[in-house]
Design a protein around this motif. Structure first.
Motif: not given
Length: 265
Positions: A37, A40-41, A45-49
């Motif tokens: 998490q 990603a930030k 990215y988003s977490y899903k991305g």
């Protein structure tokens, strides 16, 4: 010498055509934080991305790049596998080699003055359609206004009128490289002077080589002796009134104050 001295000399490093710097920023942040998490930030990215791009990468490498850790004193998280660590280390080494290669090519460009100057001229981005390259042939300073003559490669000259403080700031001197920038809307085309003389300093005679008609106005290309092209934006009514056609002689006219001057340091 830095690669940034040549903005057009750039190369984007990718692995397998898809794994780019942003992906490896994700891996590096993951190795640092142990949290997908947070990683990603940090990489945008988003977490899903982040999971999607990791899944796509693992399909390419045919090996898991990350592993989930559960429980323990740290409360679990996500870490790089041995393969993930190896891939990140390889990327960093390739980045270093890639940068060294670009620096080597930039150093070679510095030994090619004509090509080097051409690339630097190309690197300037502006909305002005007319960009005339040349060298300053004369400077006439005044208390408030300074006129500068730029000799173009084709043998013509363009005169610019600028404030004297601006001329001092640009350090205009005879012999320095310069770009004379003129918006197409500032260019007036004359096909017949009818015995009159115009006060405009810049009058470049050539031949109409392009008529690109739009809904309201047209772009007219005027080729000068030597091959340089002047572009004028002309209303369709004026095109029809002058009967402008390819192959017709015409003169591009624009005032000296309509010329913006760019001088290399």
């Amino acid at each position: 010498m830095t690669v940034n001295d040549h903005p057009l000399l750039q190369g984007e490093l990718r692995l397998a055509g898809r794994l780019d710097g942003r992906f490896f920023d994700l891996l590096a942040a993951l190795a640092l934080t142990g949290s997908l998490q947070k990683a990603a930030k940090a990489a945008g990215y988003s977490y899903k991305g982040a999971w999607l791009v990791l899944d796509a990468a693992q399909a390419l490498t045919h090996a898991p790049l990350v592993a989930k850790a559960t429980g323990g004193a740290g409360g679990g998280g996500t870490r790089l596998t041995v393969e993930g660590d190896a891939l990140l280390a390889a990327w960093r080494e390739l980045q270093s080699r890639h940068a060294a290669f670009l620096h080597e090519q930039a150093a070679w460009l510095a030994t090619q003055p004509a090509l080097d100057a051409l690339l630097k001229r190309m690197s300037m981005k502006t909305t002005a359609r007319n960009q005339f390259f040349g060298r300053i042939a004369g400077v006439n300073p005044g208390p408030a206004t300074t006129t500068v003559r730029v000799a173009l490669d084709g043998g013509q000259e363009v005169t610019a009128s600028l404030t004297t403080p601006a001329a001092h700031e640009l350090n205009v001197k005879t012999g320095k490289e310069a770009l004379a920038l003129v918006k197409s809307s500032e260019v007036v085309l004359v096909t017949d002077f009818g015995g009159y003389k115009l006060s405009a300093r810049n009058q470049l005679a050539g031949t109409v080589s392009r008529v690109e008609r739009g809904a309201v106005s047209s772009l007219i290309g005027l080729t000068l002796p030597g091959g340089m092209v002047v572009t004028a934006s002309v209303t369709n009514d004026s095109v029809d009134g002058l009967g402008l056609t390819v192959g017709q002689p015409a003169t591009a006219v624009f005032k000296a104050y309509a010329v913006m001057l760019a001088v290399r340091d």
